[in-house]
Design a protein around this motif. Sequence first.
Motif, PDB file in Angstrom:
ATOM      1  N   ARG A 159     -17.415   5.795  32.604  1.00  0.00           N
ATOM      2  CA  ARG A 159     -16.777   6.785  33.139  1.00  0.00           C
ATOM      3  C   ARG A 159     -16.886   7.450  32.471  1.00  0.00           C
ATOM      4  O   ARG A 159     -16.037   8.166  33.817  1.00  0.00           O
ATOM      5  N   ARG A 186     -16.888  -4.058  33.966  1.00  0.00           N
ATOM      6  CA  ARG A 186     -17.848  -3.058  34.302  1.00  0.00           C
ATOM      7  C   ARG A 186     -18.421  -2.726  35.042  1.00  0.00           C
ATOM      8  O   ARG A 186     -18.046  -2.284  35.084  1.00  0.00           O
ATOM      9  N   ASP A 236     -17.217   4.970  27.188  1.00  0.00           N
ATOM     10  CA  ASP A 236     -17.101   4.451  28.160  1.00  0.00           C
ATOM     11  C   ASP A 236     -17.683   5.541  29.270  1.00  0.00           C
ATOM     12  O   ASP A 236     -16.901   6.730  29.418  1.00  0.00           O
ATOM     13  N   ASP A 265     -14.447  -7.434  28.030  1.00  0.00           N
ATOM     14  CA  ASP A 265     -15.693  -6.841  28.065  1.00  0.00           C
ATOM     15  C   ASP A 265     -17.480  -7.643  27.845  1.00  0.00           C
ATOM     16  O   ASP A 265     -18.510  -7.859  28.912  1.00  0.00           O
TER      17      ASP A 265
END
Lengths: 275, 308, 274, 274, 252
Positions: free
Chosen positions: E150, C151, E148, C107
């Motif tokens: 999302r 992401r 996250d 990440d």
Amino acid sequence: MSEQALSTPQTERSPLWYRLDRLRSSFAGSAVLGLLAIAALLGLWEWLATLYNVPLWLVPKPSNFLGRLVSDWQMIGGHAIATSITIVEGFALGVLIAVPLALAIAAIPALERGLYPVIVFLNIMPKTVIGPILIVWFGIGPLVAALIVFLMCFFPILVDAMSGFKAVDKRLFYISRTMGANEWQSFWKFRLPAAMPHIFSGMKIGVVKAVEGVIVAEFIASNRGLGFMVMQASAFMDISLMFAGLVAAAIVALFFNGAMSVAERVLMPWSRAGH
Amino acid sequence: QDHVSVQMNWTADSAHLGFAMAESLGIYDEYDLDVEMIEGRGSAVAAQLVATGQVDLGYADAVAALNVASQGAPIRIISTIWKSGQFGIQSLADSGIEGPQDLIGKRLAVSPGSAMLPLIPVFLRANGIAEGDVEITNSSENAFIGLLTSGQVDAVSQTPENIVVPLAAEGIEANNMYFYTNGVPLASLSLVGREDKLAERPEVFSRFLEATARGWQEAMQDPEAAVEALMEMFPETEHSREALLQAAEYSFASVCPGGEGDIIGYTSAETWDEMYDVMTTAMDLSADRPVADYYTLDYTPETDVLCN
Amino acid sequence: MNQVSMTSALSTGQTSVAGASITAQAITKTYGEGPAAFHALGPIDLDIKPGEFVSLIGPSGCGKSTTLLLASGLEPLSSGTLEVDGKPLTRPLSEVGIVFQDHLLLDFRTALDNVMLQQEIRGLDKAVIRERADMLFDRLGLKGAQKKYPRQLSGGMRQRVSIARALVHDPSMLLMDEPFGALDAITRTQIRHDLEMLWLETRKTVLFITHSIEEAVGLSDRVLVMSTSPGRIIEEIKIDLPRPRPAHLGEYPEFSAYAEKIYSIFAKLGVYKF
Amino acid sequence: MNQVSMTSALSTGQTSVAGASITAQAITKTYGEGPAAFHALGPIDLDIKPGEFVSLIGPSGCGKSTTLLLASGLEPLSSGTLEVDGKPLTRPLSEVGIVFQDHLLLDFRTALDNVMLQQEIRGLDKAVIRERADMLFDRLGLKGAQKKYPRQLSGGMRQRVSIARALVHDPSMLLMDEPFGALDAITRTQIRHDLEMLWLETRKTVLFITHSIEEAVGLSDRVLVMSTSPGRIIEEIKIDLPRPRPAHLGEYPEFSAYAEKIYSIFAKLGVYKF
Amino acid sequence: MTQISMLRRVAEPALWFVGLLVVWEILVRGFAVPTFILPAPSQFLTQMVVDYQRLAQHGWATTQMILIGFVAGAVPGLILAYLIARFRLAEQILYPVVVFIQGLPKITLAPLLLVWFGFSDFPKILLTALITFFPVLVDAVTGFRSIDKRQYYLSRSMGASWWQTFSKFELPTAAPYIFSGFRITVVVAVTVVIVVEWLNSQTGLGYLVLRAMDSSNTPLLFAILFVGSMIGVALSACVTLAERLLLPWKQA
Ligand SMILES: Nc1ncnc2c1ncn2[C@@H]1O[C@H](COP(=O)(O)OP(=O)(O)OP(=O)(O)O)[C@@H](O)[C@H]1O
Ligand SMILES: Nc1ncnc2c1ncn2[C@@H]1O[C@H](COP(=O)(O)OP(=O)(O)OP(=O)(O)O)[C@@H](O)[C@H]1O
Ligand SMILES: NC(=[NH2+])NCCC[C@H](N)C(=O)O
Ligand SMILES: [Mg+2]
Ligand SMILES: [Mg+2]
């Protein structure tokens, strides 16, 4: 072409410059808002103190001690710098010892079962009690103050770094191992960045604990610094200077915390990207 | 019985022998008083607690009490129990420090924030010593004994009860040099009251002062009994009998600095003027109010209770 | 798009070091212990010769990914023996390129930095690897994604970055777990072809896990078909088709015969209901 | 395996509430802002009628997932207008079942608890949903996986759990982002069939994103083909094939014609290199 | 299996402690350190036995204060953390105020609080809460932020209410971080309570510390600190246990 029209306007500025610019503006923005909030808090205090006519010997008004902050800024500033230096020394020591130790404890379960409780045990000894013993051992001097700061900020960093290292997705090691990474590389390139958010929160707690610690340390052994100044003021019953010292300590804390946030933004750019 | 609550300066020690004696001998009962002694955390706190009205009287160092009062707290000293200052300079017997001049070139440890701090410059000046001639280091008082015995400092500034007595328990001999007898003639532990409360029950406080003075008088006559009384009144105390007994000597000396015939708890207006002079000229106490604003002799017992 | 083919981007002149061999006997894997133990795989045998291209195909959850983890030395065996190049595997293989099923990008690194990690850790020449990385990015349709964090990438792009990472250092063995799963049909066919060309040129040992019968037949020397969980190898199919194999395999009857055979094995496993 | 078909497991008696309609005009999406802004999608128009099954197909990174996020109201439009059932979409749709591309299972819940989340949040009857969940687990080949945490599941199993989660509450609209990506060929065909049967029975509106031409043609009333990034809809293909459609589509020439057509569009996009 | 690990869990730290004490004893004796500087373990352990009643009584008072102070610190810490993590404005306004207050050396205020409120429990709880809530706050902020983004797609598509989003998505995600804040706080709280009692109380271990210091009774002083540390170790173990029970997925 509508596609052209929709695409974002091209700017001359490089992305790096843009990043810096955004950082600056948003950081300055938060700083201003934060200071306003603190000003509001002090304002409320002043207003209540005036409203209820609270006498100075009970609670000083912000106007009393803020005035001192201004009029004695040179002396207070000098102490603040001395304090800051001690903080930096003790805090750096704390980070340098806590992070590797956390890695060891997270990696070796036996250490967590055995050593960790001992660290908890030792950490609980109040620094006000340990301090005098340290003085007798190490003499009166800046070393003891830095040691006390170290003792104060070490534990939060340790605990958060430990959970950081433990929280690292085990599968990341799949990659590091197939690349043949050595211990150092796997620490430096995988574990450390992955644990970074935790470590940063540990350091944010640690830096504030360090400010707390430095004041205690300066109560116990020192010839300068804000803690020393506050104690002197209290000996002379100079309550407004005392509070000015407290506020100066809080400002030092704000400063170090701000430095922490900047470091976080610079060292963890990914946490800001996207979404 | 009239209830009187007294906020003590600290936990029970030799500074409270007289109160314990008065209680244990039933003197307070005799004066129809129901006295409650509350252990405390320093003279300044005690003075402030009086000012906020949470207790009837406070037992606080005069310097601290005057400081609080000078900031506008409506409190007054009604009796000086320890008429001579409790603080001084302590050193090991073999350090060769006998008088103030011996401090020149020596290391002296002081606790930052302590009550002796403002006294030290006065003491040095009174003895013609420049501040730079004594190396003053700041250290928590809890390290004093260790610092002295390990030779890291030559002298410390505290009360003899806190240094000389515990050192003696370890078999180490030490000296004490009071500021009071070396150019800083200031009174010490005193009873402090709030103006309105004092005005409300003047006669109760008067009785209290007399009973207390008699307690001290009895204590001086029978130190062992006084120590016993103290340990009975404050069973939680950690001090040993021997330590209390030793400390009692210092305590009694402070109650009766003038020796036999001295009036317990009473400081004359002239002496007050002198003390005020020292505090306003040498110690930064604001001089905008007359000293008579800070103390009152109105509650002094009709009949003097004398030292013997 | 860049017209340089992936093959040329990947072979850096040094012609074909033959790959390693993998031999496994009766290996099994049980996850967890005590009552929570789960027997996930085997016992299975493997015998992959140097330079061979072997595919593993089987129903979801049968233990394919587990097999790959065992073969690479990343997870310890629960029983059995495993040798790479005739030597028992005692620590994770490193002279290898692995594509993991869930891409496992870091990440905290940009796409390019994720790929360049190979160079950093292996201490390879930065300029050379950087050039290869750029070519791979082009070739895999990742142009412009270099500076994005995982992401910020689409699902397929993440997978392609992880393919680039597995190839950038020109490893002598490739282990790939459903590498083309999230790619669109076209890119998928394209990359399959590219991979075959690369393999033809360098003859590395490849263990390739897939769900796609077409991919398995289109790429492999040998296809190993696994049963439902706990997976065992129930059929071994040698694919005797000329290389390079065409894009539209469906149009070739030889291909269809192999595919049909695998289908029928699966059908026998009782997966079909209609 | 349980022989109850997924269809019957999914239709809870209540026959066919027609789905919602989705109408979009010139919607676009730009991620980020300033010089870091990235124009990811559009402008595109959508006109999905109630009960229609529409597939979206296109190269990786073209903006398919983004379209789904916009259509569900989960990401704000950068421009354009979007209406669901004739009303402008002001907040995220909730009467919907969504399969996200990266499954988005909650690490801290077991497989079953991840599915039961729908019941907990929507306040549905626990027993009923639990029964449906069990049936879906059976049907999706997840028997025995109920109590496992996501990280103990294989890649394909995670995806199937997220499919179960999208279906368990019997939503009136389905948005699916590459739901079958990580499944093996057989299970994939099976589930495709099951989904078609379900849809025939209840006629919910479905927006289906896929990379697989076979899946798109095998399932849809209409296939929308997108261009490379920033994606726009470059072709709309009505699939006029009888339903239910057969498993082995490759064998039917009508199917092949449609597939060929999509292939050729893709090829024109310049993806092929060989 | 579990029994063995239970045994280990107790035996291993015990071994470390014994080792520590032995080294301590040897050093003190070897260097002939006087008792009033640092007592040998044998001395303060004896003192502990002699004084066990008083130590237990004051230890219990301290434990209660720690628990109350912990709750009083952690709950506002969590609430503020949530606000700070979720709302940028809250972050900009609240966070500096929190750091500012945290930066004030509050211990200095102990005498003032004593003056304002006397020897009641309130100032002790207030001080403990003020000093301890920060670690929970900072870690919880990091925790709430670690979700996250999302996952919000998922919660919103289910039509989750605010409370559901919080309790089913955000809180479990942040929980490991929050626990790490708890681990810090519970240990810090012990120290803080002892110091606060030392400055501002008529009960508790800190009050005993004052007594011991006044009479230069270092064996008693260390006996008290030993008890305090044991309380800390025990509470810390409780947090670890709670974490195991409440976050089962971390173990799986
Ligand atoms: N959060 C984000 N920030 C910045 N860019 C993004 C973000 N999400 C997606 N993008 C970019 O938007 C483009 C479209 O992404 P999207 O996920 O919609 O693609 P997709 O068609 O679903 O691809 P795939 O088939 O690989 O899943 C990609 O180029 C991607 O890099
Ligand atoms: N860490 C783990 N702990 C417990 N069980 C596990 C773990 N990893 C995998 N499993 C189980 O082992 C079995 C095999 O998993 P594996 O990932 O090897 O399957 P797979 O064949 O790769 O499936 P897919 O095609 O879906 O990726 C599955 O049932 C899975 O639930
Ligand atoms: N151990 C000590 N610190 N004792 C201090 C005693 C308090 C002192 N007598 C005062 O009046 O303030
Ligand atoms: Mg797998
Ligand atoms: Mg996508």
